[in-house]
Design a protein around this motif. Structure first.
Motif, PDB file in Angstrom:
ATOM      1  N   VAL A 111     -46.898 -42.102  39.766  1.00 44.56           N
ATOM      2  CA  VAL A 111     -45.799 -41.258  40.260  1.00 44.56           C
ATOM      3  C   VAL A 111     -45.380 -41.710  41.658  1.00 44.56           C
ATOM      4  CG1 VAL A 111     -45.155 -38.924  40.968  1.00 44.56           C
ATOM      5  CG2 VAL A 111     -46.439 -39.268  38.852  1.00 44.56           C
ATOM      6  N   LYS A 112     -46.355 -41.986  42.518  1.00 48.96           N
ATOM      7  CA  LYS A 112     -46.037 -42.391  43.888  1.00 48.96           C
ATOM      8  C   LYS A 112     -45.350 -43.753  43.918  1.00 48.96           C
ATOM      9  CE  LYS A 112     -49.517 -39.642  46.292  1.00 48.96           C
ATOM     10  NZ  LYS A 112     -50.670 -39.626  47.220  1.00 48.96           N
ATOM     11  N   ASN A 113     -45.769 -44.662  43.042  1.00 50.22           N
ATOM     12  CA  ASN A 113     -45.116 -45.977  42.966  1.00 50.22           C
ATOM     13  C   ASN A 113     -43.649 -45.820  42.612  1.00 50.22           C
ATOM     14  OD1 ASN A 113     -47.433 -47.363  43.639  1.00 50.22           O
ATOM     15  ND2 ASN A 113     -48.046 -47.723  41.515  1.00 50.22           N
ATOM     16  N   HIS A 114     -43.364 -44.936  41.637  1.00 47.82           N
ATOM     17  CA  HIS A 114     -41.969 -44.757  41.218  1.00 47.82           C
ATOM     18  C   HIS A 114     -41.178 -43.926  42.218  1.00 47.82           C
ATOM     19  CE1 HIS A 114     -41.846 -46.657  37.225  1.00 47.82           C
ATOM     20  NE2 HIS A 114     -43.149 -46.420  37.217  1.00 47.82           N
ATOM     21  N   LYS A 146     -33.117 -45.989  39.950  1.00 47.33           N
ATOM     22  CA  LYS A 146     -33.565 -45.090  38.883  1.00 47.33           C
ATOM     23  C   LYS A 146     -34.650 -45.797  38.068  1.00 47.33           C
ATOM     24  CE  LYS A 146     -31.664 -42.579  34.904  1.00 47.33           C
ATOM     25  NZ  LYS A 146     -30.410 -42.314  34.124  1.00 47.33           N
ATOM     26  N   SER A 147     -35.645 -45.054  37.587  1.00 50.55           N
ATOM     27  CA  SER A 147     -36.729 -45.679  36.828  1.00 50.55           C
ATOM     28  C   SER A 147     -37.189 -44.749  35.719  1.00 50.55           C
ATOM     29  CB  SER A 147     -37.909 -46.026  37.748  1.00 50.55           C
ATOM     30  OG  SER A 147     -38.452 -44.843  38.321  1.00 50.55           O
ATOM     31  N   THR A 148     -37.808 -45.359  34.701  1.00 49.99           N
ATOM     32  CA  THR A 148     -38.373 -44.611  33.574  1.00 49.99           C
ATOM     33  C   THR A 148     -39.806 -45.087  33.355  1.00 49.99           C
ATOM     34  OG1 THR A 148     -36.215 -44.369  32.517  1.00 49.99           O
ATOM     35  CG2 THR A 148     -38.142 -44.049  31.124  1.00 49.99           C
ATOM     36  N   TYR A 149     -40.729 -44.147  33.203  1.00 50.45           N
ATOM     37  CA  TYR A 149     -42.135 -44.509  33.023  1.00 50.45           C
ATOM     38  C   TYR A 149     -42.854 -43.408  32.254  1.00 50.45           C
ATOM     39  CZ  TYR A 149     -42.638 -41.422  37.119  1.00 50.45           C
ATOM     40  OH  TYR A 149     -42.592 -40.369  37.982  1.00 50.45           O
ATOM     41  N   GLU A 150     -44.087 -43.694  31.832  1.00 47.41           N
ATOM     42  CA  GLU A 150     -44.861 -42.744  31.027  1.00 47.41           C
ATOM     43  C   GLU A 150     -46.114 -42.312  31.798  1.00 47.41           C
ATOM     44  OE1 GLU A 150     -47.353 -42.705  26.809  1.00 47.41           O
ATOM     45  OE2 GLU A 150     -45.600 -44.030  27.028  1.00 47.41           O
ATOM     46  N   ILE A 151     -46.399 -40.978  31.769  1.00 46.19           N
ATOM     47  CA  ILE A 151     -47.597 -40.441  32.419  1.00 46.19           C
ATOM     48  C   ILE A 151     -48.245 -39.407  31.506  1.00 46.19           C
ATOM     49  CG2 ILE A 151     -46.759 -40.798  34.772  1.00 46.19           C
ATOM     50  CD1 ILE A 151     -46.107 -37.808  34.870  1.00 46.19           C
ATOM     51  N   VAL A 208     -40.981 -39.998  31.713  1.00 48.88           N
ATOM     52  CA  VAL A 208     -40.259 -39.482  32.881  1.00 48.88           C
ATOM     53  C   VAL A 208     -39.097 -40.412  33.221  1.00 48.88           C
ATOM     54  CG1 VAL A 208     -40.452 -38.830  35.312  1.00 48.88           C
ATOM     55  CG2 VAL A 208     -42.396 -38.490  33.781  1.00 48.88           C
ATOM     56  N   THR A 209     -37.923 -39.818  33.422  1.00 46.39           N
ATOM     57  CA  THR A 209     -36.785 -40.553  33.973  1.00 46.39           C
ATOM     58  C   THR A 209     -36.542 -39.999  35.367  1.00 46.39           C
ATOM     59  OG1 THR A 209     -35.808 -40.871  31.788  1.00 46.39           O
ATOM     60  CG2 THR A 209     -34.365 -41.139  33.689  1.00 46.39           C
ATOM     61  N   ALA A 210     -36.769 -40.831  36.370  1.00 50.56           N
ATOM     62  CA  ALA A 210     -36.697 -40.395  37.771  1.00 50.56           C
ATOM     63  C   ALA A 210     -35.426 -40.930  38.418  1.00 50.56           C
ATOM     64  CB  ALA A 210     -37.923 -40.877  38.544  1.00 50.56           C
ATOM     65  N   THR A 211     -34.660 -40.005  39.044  1.00 46.90           N
ATOM     66  CA  THR A 211     -33.401 -40.375  39.698  1.00 46.90           C
ATOM     67  C   THR A 211     -33.456 -39.946  41.151  1.00 46.90           C
ATOM     68  OG1 THR A 211     -32.230 -40.019  37.614  1.00 46.90           O
ATOM     69  CG2 THR A 211     -30.901 -40.176  39.608  1.00 46.90           C
ATOM     70  N   PRO A 212     -33.242 -40.865  42.096  1.00 52.71           N
ATOM     71  CA  PRO A 212     -33.311 -40.498  43.518  1.00 52.71           C
ATOM     72  C   PRO A 212     -32.163 -39.572  43.920  1.00 52.71           C
ATOM     73  CG  PRO A 212     -32.500 -42.746  43.268  1.00 52.71           C
ATOM     74  CD  PRO A 212     -32.912 -42.283  41.903  1.00 52.71           C
ATOM     75  N   GLN A 213     -32.436 -38.665  44.874  1.00 52.98           N
ATOM     76  CA  GLN A 213     -31.434 -37.737  45.386  1.00 52.98           C
ATOM     77  C   GLN A 213     -31.318 -37.908  46.904  1.00 52.98           C
ATOM     78  OE1 GLN A 213     -29.731 -35.550  43.091  1.00 52.98           O
ATOM     79  NE2 GLN A 213     -30.786 -37.010  41.737  1.00 52.98           N
ATOM     80  N   TYR A 214     -30.055 -37.888  47.400  1.00 51.52           N
ATOM     81  CA  TYR A 214     -29.802 -38.086  48.819  1.00 51.52           C
ATOM     82  C   TYR A 214     -28.873 -36.983  49.333  1.00 51.52           C
ATOM     83  CZ  TYR A 214     -31.688 -42.749  48.002  1.00 51.52           C
ATOM     84  OH  TYR A 214     -32.507 -43.789  47.660  1.00 51.52           O
ATOM     85  N   ASP A 215     -28.988 -36.687  50.625  1.00 44.01           N
ATOM     86  CA  ASP A 215     -28.064 -35.712  51.214  1.00 44.01           C
ATOM     87  C   ASP A 215     -26.775 -36.404  51.633  1.00 44.01           C
ATOM     88  OD1 ASP A 215     -28.654 -37.106  53.522  1.00 44.01           O
ATOM     89  OD2 ASP A 215     -29.896 -35.521  54.409  1.00 44.01           O
ATOM     90  N   LYS A 216     -25.897 -35.656  52.273  1.00 47.00           N
ATOM     91  CA  LYS A 216     -24.595 -36.206  52.660  1.00 47.00           C
ATOM     92  C   LYS A 216     -24.719 -37.350  53.663  1.00 47.00           C
ATOM     93  CE  LYS A 216     -22.074 -31.915  51.793  1.00 47.00           C
ATOM     94  NZ  LYS A 216     -21.226 -30.851  52.370  1.00 47.00           N
ATOM     95  N   GLY A 250     -35.545 -36.329  47.827  1.00 49.62           N
ATOM     96  CA  GLY A 250     -36.457 -36.055  46.715  1.00 49.62           C
ATOM     97  C   GLY A 250     -36.037 -36.770  45.444  1.00 49.62           C
ATOM     98  N   THR A 251     -36.721 -36.430  44.362  1.00 47.15           N
ATOM     99  CA  THR A 251     -36.495 -37.090  43.071  1.00 47.15           C
ATOM    100  C   THR A 251     -36.210 -36.040  42.002  1.00 47.15           C
ATOM    101  OG1 THR A 251     -38.038 -38.845  43.680  1.00 47.15           O
ATOM    102  CG2 THR A 251     -37.464 -38.643  41.347  1.00 47.15           C
ATOM    103  N   LEU A 252     -35.151 -36.272  41.241  1.00 46.08           N
ATOM    104  CA  LEU A 252     -34.847 -35.426  40.092  1.00 46.08           C
ATOM    105  C   LEU A 252     -35.477 -36.072  38.860  1.00 46.08           C
ATOM    106  CD1 LEU A 252     -33.250 -32.945  39.035  1.00 46.08           C
ATOM    107  CD2 LEU A 252     -31.387 -34.525  38.498  1.00 46.08           C
ATOM    108  N   GLY A 253     -36.406 -35.352  38.212  1.00 44.24           N
ATOM    109  CA  GLY A 253     -37.118 -35.894  37.056  1.00 44.24           C
ATOM    110  C   GLY A 253     -36.753 -35.183  35.775  1.00 44.24           C
ATOM    111  N   ILE A 254     -36.508 -35.957  34.718  1.00 44.15           N
ATOM    112  CA  ILE A 254     -36.310 -35.406  33.372  1.00 44.15           C
ATOM    113  C   ILE A 254     -37.531 -35.799  32.558  1.00 44.15           C
ATOM    114  CG2 ILE A 254     -34.876 -35.420  31.302  1.00 44.15           C
ATOM    115  CD1 ILE A 254     -32.480 -36.029  33.060  1.00 44.15           C
ATOM    116  N   PHE A 255     -38.274 -34.802  32.070  1.00 52.44           N
ATOM    117  CA  PHE A 255     -39.536 -35.009  31.367  1.00 52.44           C
ATOM    118  C   PHE A 255     -39.321 -34.804  29.874  1.00 52.44           C
ATOM    119  CE2 PHE A 255     -43.061 -34.452  34.705  1.00 52.44           C
ATOM    120  CZ  PHE A 255     -42.247 -34.990  35.697  1.00 52.44           C
ATOM    121  N   ARG A 256     -39.672 -35.815  29.074  1.00 49.84           N
ATOM    122  CA  ARG A 256     -39.586 -35.698  27.611  1.00 49.84           C
ATOM    123  C   ARG A 256     -40.997 -35.775  27.035  1.00 49.84           C
ATOM    124  NH1 ARG A 256     -38.689 -39.514  23.540  1.00 49.84           N
ATOM    125  NH2 ARG A 256     -38.276 -41.114  25.108  1.00 49.84           N
ATOM    126  N   ASP A 257     -41.417 -34.757  26.270  1.00 44.12           N
ATOM    127  CA  ASP A 257     -42.756 -34.662  25.691  1.00 44.12           C
ATOM    128  C   ASP A 257     -42.850 -35.524  24.435  1.00 44.12           C
ATOM    129  OD1 ASP A 257     -45.211 -33.967  24.653  1.00 44.12           O
ATOM    130  OD2 ASP A 257     -45.033 -31.860  25.177  1.00 44.12           O
TER     131      ASP A 257
END
Length: 705
Positions: free
Chosen positions: A400-403, A412-417, A431-439, A445-452
């Motif tokens: 998780v920390k690497n991604h 953006k990255s996709t990985y399995e945990i 997990v599909t991880a997408t970086p989030q930035y302010d103005k 932070g990171t927006l994660g979409i988790f698929r079981d």
């Protein structure tokens, strides 16, 4: 006139240039990334470039000489023949018809056909560009476009129309048109009752309407719609309700919950007169339609209530000033629009089928949706504010920390945990991880979409266990078939040992023992004992169930081990065995038991095929090393009856056999195919009725570090 030395030299230089030109053309021809076919006017393949066999899985020898139509899917060949006939008659024509690989996988291509001259003959030049990825993207875009259109139409109608009957008609008609269904209706649930009644219907005849006009929401098939808020999508309704299906002609049925907030206020039910297979796109679109219609109906009910309140308010405040009335209306509209937008996005976020969460840069969970409760095994309130390392072990936390580090770099990255729930259950997650930035472009932070994918992993594990069980059963079947031969192999040395013992006993009784002969006889007996021990030890190793390990294996030694327990069968059937084994063969990385199973199954397959050859039965086996391709090639052939063309493609299928009932399981060649491919090899069969049958197996050679 004799040719001068200068002329001879000029001719030689011309020959060299021609050869160089040909070599350069061939290099250019093979370096082109598109698939190139040169065909005659009948469609016979004369030449292909290197990418054709690489992409389609055939060797060049398997392709050249074939009609190009065999490279197209079986279900599209008639259509393909017609289209290709039209295309080949006109220069520079293009079409999109998929090719089929040797492994039966479709490759989407765009093919351009031109006429050309090759070897002084007019030929067809086919150039196929791989557009598989492009086709998938186009299909996804088209589905997204269609979905956006229908949802937009429904949303616009819901915002524009105040009449519920008119809105119901538009949405029902649009949904029926979207799926090409014939009839349906919209149910609305009676307030504070367990009854739902059709509010609007289309093409439902009198008999069916009489039966379905009013329903109890706790009875099938509407239980899951009103009880669990899940859509019912039945492509083959006849299997669920055969009597109703036959009586009313319903072959497919869809019932979508109309959800407002968290409450099911009704259902949209549509029916079709024929069976129908639903795509994920259609399922998701239908569910969204149900949500939109549910919200629209609830909004109209709110509007009616609001209107009643407004009328009462006007009666009480009609003497107030016009400015105060205007201000009141404005505030009411703002509140309504805010609630509508908030409800719409909250429903979308909460009801999406996958877990969505937001991690700050310290891996602390700040936001989750309702679906996360199924994955983490906790309520939302217990998840929010928790450090993510609570749910993973050190190995997965490191991943998780690497991604997260990758996200900080804007990628953006996709990985399995693996997620560890409080009850100890482990869930496999993609997990599909997408970086989030302010103005200010600062990482927040990171927006994660988790698929079981836990159930998928379990299914894959069960499939492997079944494969191992089938392999073990095949080994036992092989041992059963060769049992008689093994008994004979053991009985022969036992008979010899018994003879020596009897002779020595008689010599001792007669006091006529020759010490030298006695020692020789006992030494020979010890050799026979070792032969028996070797056979029994080999059978014990071969019968072992654990076939997961791999070691360095010499294929010649494996073949000799299999012959150790098959020798009697060759003698019994009077089969001549010709071996052509190259010296100093390199090892392959393999499981020795599985490799021996390959030889045993191939030998026994040939023995069965040679049962009718009474005088000239022959099996020939060769093992050679291909240094250029870094592989070992095993050719295994017999002069049996051969394999008919119509069944040759089926011989590697499980349980396919041409033997009589009780004389074979049909697993032999299927097991061989599975073992060879699992070890990274390839197996092919060449055979014709009345001619030799040859199996060619290629194994990669173990790489030396």
């Amino acid at each position: 006139m004799p040719i001068s030395t200068e002329q001879i030299q000029t001719l030689e230089e011309a020959k060299i240039k021609i050869k160089q030109s040909r070599d350069n053309f061939r290099t250019l021809f093979d370096s082109i990334k598109n698939l190139i076919f040169i065909l005659d006017r009948k469609g016979i393949i004369l030449k292909v470039n290197k990418i054709v066999p690489d992409m389609l899985g055939y060797s060049e020898e398997e392709i050249v000489g074939q009609n190009v139509i065999f490279l197209y899917p079986q279900d599209q060949r008639k259509e393909t023949e017609s289209i290709l006939a039209d295309m080949s008659s006109v220069d520079i024509q293009t079409c999109r018809i998929p090719l089929i690989t040797k492994g039966r996988i479709r490759v989407y291509v765009e093919t351009t056909i031109n006429t050309a001259i090759w070897n002084d003959k007019e030929v067809l030049l086919w150039i196929s560009q791989d557009i598989t990825e492009k086709t998938i993207i186009e299909r996804m875009r088209e589905e997204a476009r269609k979905r956006a259109i229908i949802i937009k139409e429904i949303t616009i109608a819901a915002n524009r129309i105040d009449n519920l009957a008119e809105l119901s008609e538009i949405i029902l008609d649009r949904t029926l048109e979207f799926l090409d269904f014939e009839r349906g209706g919209i149910y609305l649930r009676k307030e504070n009752a367990d009854v739902a009644e059709i509010f609007y219907s289309k093409n439902i005849d009198y008999k069916l309407m009489k039966k379905v006009r009013k329903i109890n929401i706790h009875e099938e098939p509407h239980l899951s719609v009103f009880g669990t808020q899940k859509a019912i999508i039945l492509g083959n309704y006849a299997e669920i309700r055969p009597y109703i299906s036959q009586k009313y002609g319903i072959k497919a049925l869809v019932s979508i919950p109309l959800i407002a907030g968290k409450v099911v206020i009704g259902a949209l039910t549509i029916m079709k007169n024929s069976e129908y297979q639903f795509s994920d796109f259609e399922r998701n679109t239908l569910i969204t339609i149900g949500q939109e219609l549910g919200n629209a109906i609830k909004k109209m009910q709110y509007r009616q209530q609001l209107q009643e309140s407004r009328d009462n308010l006007e009666k009480r405040v009609k003497e107030r000033t016009k400015d105060l009335i205007t201000l009141t209306h404005k505030l009411q509209n703002e509140v309504y629009e805010k609630k509508k937008a908030e409800e719409k996005y909250r429903n979308l976020f909460e009801n999406v089928g996958e877990c969505i969460l937001f991690l700050n840069p310290d891996e602390k969970i700040l936001m989750v949706n309702k679906t996360s409760e199924k994955i983490f095994g906790l309520k939302k309130r217990s998840i929010i504010g928790t450090k993510f390392d609570k749910f993973v072990d050190a190995k997965n936390l490191s991943k998780v920390k690497n991604h997260t580090s990758i996200s900080k770099k804007g990628r953006k990255s996709t990985y399995e945990i693996e997620i560890i729930r409080p009850d100890g259950e482990i869930r496999n997650i993609v997990v599909t991880a997408t970086p989030q930035y302010d103005k200010k472009s600062v990482f927040i932070g990171t927006l994660g979409i988790f698929r079981d994918i836990t159930e998928q992993k379990i299914a894959e594990k069960k499939s492997k266990e079944l494969e191992l069980k089938m392999f073990s059963q095949s080994k036992m079947a092989s041992l059963g078939e060769i049992a008689t031969g093994i008994a004979h192999e053991i009985n022969q040395p036992l008979f010899y040992i018994n003879t020596i013992i009897q002779t020595l006993l008689e010599d001792f009784e007669l006091n006529d023992v020759d010490k030298k002969d006695a020692i020789q006889g006992l030494q020979n007996s010890e050799i026979q004992v070792q032969r028996i021990v070797s056979i029994i030890q080999h059978l014990r190793i071969f019968g072992r169930a654990d076939d997961k390990y791999t070691v360095d294996v010499n294929l010649n030694e494996v073949m000799e081990n299999s012959l150790l327990i098959l020798g009697e069968k060759f003698k019994h059937h009077q089969i001549k065995l010709n071996k052509k084994i190259e010296k100093d063969l390199p090892d392959v990385q393999a499981n020795p038991n599985q490799m021996e199973q390959v030889f045993l199954n191939l030998f026994q397959n040939s023995i069965h095929a040679l049962e009718k050859n009474e005088t000239d039965a022959e099996i020939e086996i060769s093992i050679t090393n291909d240094f250029q391709e870094n592989c070992i090639i095993l050719n295994f052939s017999d002069n049996g009856m051969g394999i008919p063309k119509e069944i040759k493609e089926q011989i590697f299928e499980p349980f396919f056999t041409t033997k009589e009932v009780g004389k074979g399981t049909g697993l032999g060649l299927s097991i061989v195919y599975g073992i060879v491919t699992d070890h990274g090899g390839e197996i092919t069969c060449e055979s014709e009725v009345g001619k030799r049958t040859n199996f060619r197996i290629v194994f990669p050679v173990k790489k030396i570090d």
